[in-house]
Design an enzyme around this catalytic site. Structure first.
Site, PDB file in Angstrom:
ATOM      1  N   ASN A 124     -24.192  -3.894  81.635  1.00  0.00           N
ATOM      2  CA  ASN A 124     -22.812  -3.662  82.054  1.00  0.00           C
ATOM      3  C   ASN A 124     -22.632  -2.378  82.860  1.00  0.00           C
ATOM      4  O   ASN A 124     -21.555  -2.116  83.386  1.00  0.00           O
ATOM      5  CB  ASN A 124     -21.895  -3.578  80.822  1.00  0.00           C
ATOM      6  CG  ASN A 124     -21.927  -4.860  80.010  1.00  0.00           C
ATOM      7  OD1 ASN A 124     -22.524  -4.909  78.936  1.00  0.00           O
ATOM      8  ND2 ASN A 124     -21.316  -5.905  80.515  1.00  0.00           N
ATOM      9  N   ARG A 125     -23.686  -1.576  82.929  1.00  0.00           N
ATOM     10  CA  ARG A 125     -23.540  -0.277  83.587  1.00  0.00           C
ATOM     11  C   ARG A 125     -23.166  -0.419  85.066  1.00  0.00           C
ATOM     12  O   ARG A 125     -22.431   0.396  85.623  1.00  0.00           O
ATOM     13  CB  ARG A 125     -24.834   0.529  83.462  1.00  0.00           C
ATOM     14  CG  ARG A 125     -24.616   2.036  83.689  1.00  0.00           C
ATOM     15  CD  ARG A 125     -25.963   2.759  83.862  1.00  0.00           C
ATOM     16  NE  ARG A 125     -26.873   2.474  82.783  1.00  0.00           N
ATOM     17  CZ  ARG A 125     -26.945   3.162  81.648  1.00  0.00           C
ATOM     18  NH1 ARG A 125     -26.144   4.171  81.465  1.00  0.00           N
ATOM     19  NH2 ARG A 125     -27.818   2.829  80.721  1.00  0.00           N
TER      20      ARG A 125
END
Length: 319
Positions: free
Chosen positions: A254-255
């Site tokens: 998700n970064r």
């Protein structure tokens, strides 16, 4: 902050090309430190170090704190002085991370640095806090804020995917092949050499004076963008597009969503816009996503190609 242009470094405002490097450095300066730093990948002689040093000179008034590839953990994070400990005294010796506070930390050939050291640096970059335990003693956590920039030559080995992902932005540079642009670069460097000679011989150089003025103006623009950052609006549609782009380019985890949103946010602030637009996303997507794709890890090949650009046009529009 006053701008003191070191005549040994080409002024930032006079660097020809290198637009992606400039954009990444400026975004890293404007955003809060949570972005995680900039990784610049490219062969030798492509101007990576020159751009980083020129940027540091312009923004911080001095060259970056440089971390050597043989740096030990003690040298990086600091430690207690052994001779003082033997006298039952606790005397702290700061490391390079503390020296880099409020400055730019430059790690040349970061791919040749021990992974453990890289992990420590990235941890401090993302949290802004330096916590050290040495010889059974804890040092009080310290806030440390710096702009992290690492450079690497992919021909000398890559970074593990886990470390690649933790760099906020990545720029892939190659030697310029367009003859006209190469000529412009060459002429610019020769003018700089000529200006330095004029300064040494006559004590003045109109070319360098003008460059100093341009650097000052650029620095003022960056400060304004930093101040404006939190007032820029980010719509739910833009956030949804961040997630869609990360999925389309197969960014792991998700970064990528977060970094893409933050980078587009900073890009809007740099342009003086009141809200983040699709064009801002388009400008920063390669920087935020290219190194998070599984097939790009450890690759020395072009990491953002024509097909990727066509995909961006399809998703965000071609204008």
């Amino acid at each position: 902050m006053s701008i003191a242009v070191d005549i040994s470094i080409l002024p930032y405002s006079r660097i020809v090309g290198q637009e992606q490097i400039k954009l990444a450095l400026e975004i890293a300066y404007v955003t809060p430190q949570r972005l995680g730093g900039v990784l610049i990948s490219g062969q030798r002689g492509t101007g990576k170090s020159t751009a980083v040093r020129a940027f540091a000179q312009m923004v911080y008034g001095q060259l970056p704190v440089t971390l050597p590839i043989n740096a030990t953990e003690d040298r990086v994070v600091g430690g207690w002085k052994i001779d003082a400990l033997m006298r039952s005294e606790s005397t702290w010796q700061p490391g390079l991370l503390e020296e880099a506070n409020d400055r730019l930390l430059y790690v040349d050939e970061v791919n040749l640095l021990d992974d453990h050291i890289v992990n420590i640096i990235l941890d401090v970059t993302s949290t802004g806090v330096l916590v050290v335990q040495r010889d059974g003693q804890n040092k009080e956590p310290q806030k440390v804020a710096f702009t992290l920039v690492g450079t690497m030559n992919p021909e000398e080995g890559g970074l593990r995917p886990q470390l690649l992902d933790r760099f906020g932005l990545m720029v892939s540079v190659a030697a310029e092949t367009n003859v006209e642009k190469r000529l412009a670069i060459l002429q610019n460097v020769l003018k700089f050499d000529q200006a330095v000679s004029a300064l040494e011989q006559a004590g003045t150089s109109g070319w360098l004076d003008h460059a100093r003025q341009q650097d000052q103006e650029k620095f003022e623009q960056l400060k304004q963008a930093k101040e404006k950052f939190n007032s820029v609006e980010v719509s739910p549609e833009i956030l949804g597009l961040c997630i869609k782009l990360s999925g389309e380019f197969e960014a792991e985890g998700n970064r990528g969503d977060y970094v893409l949103a933050m980078a587009a946010w900073a890009c809007a602030a740099l342009e003086g816009a009141s809200e983040v637009s699709r064009s801002h996303l388009k400008a920063v997507a390669p920087l935020a996503l290219q190194h998070r794709r599984p097939q790009m890890a450890q690759s020395s090949q072009e990491v953002w190609n024509d097909q990727d650009r066509e995909t961006l046009d399809r998703l965000l529009g071609s204008e």
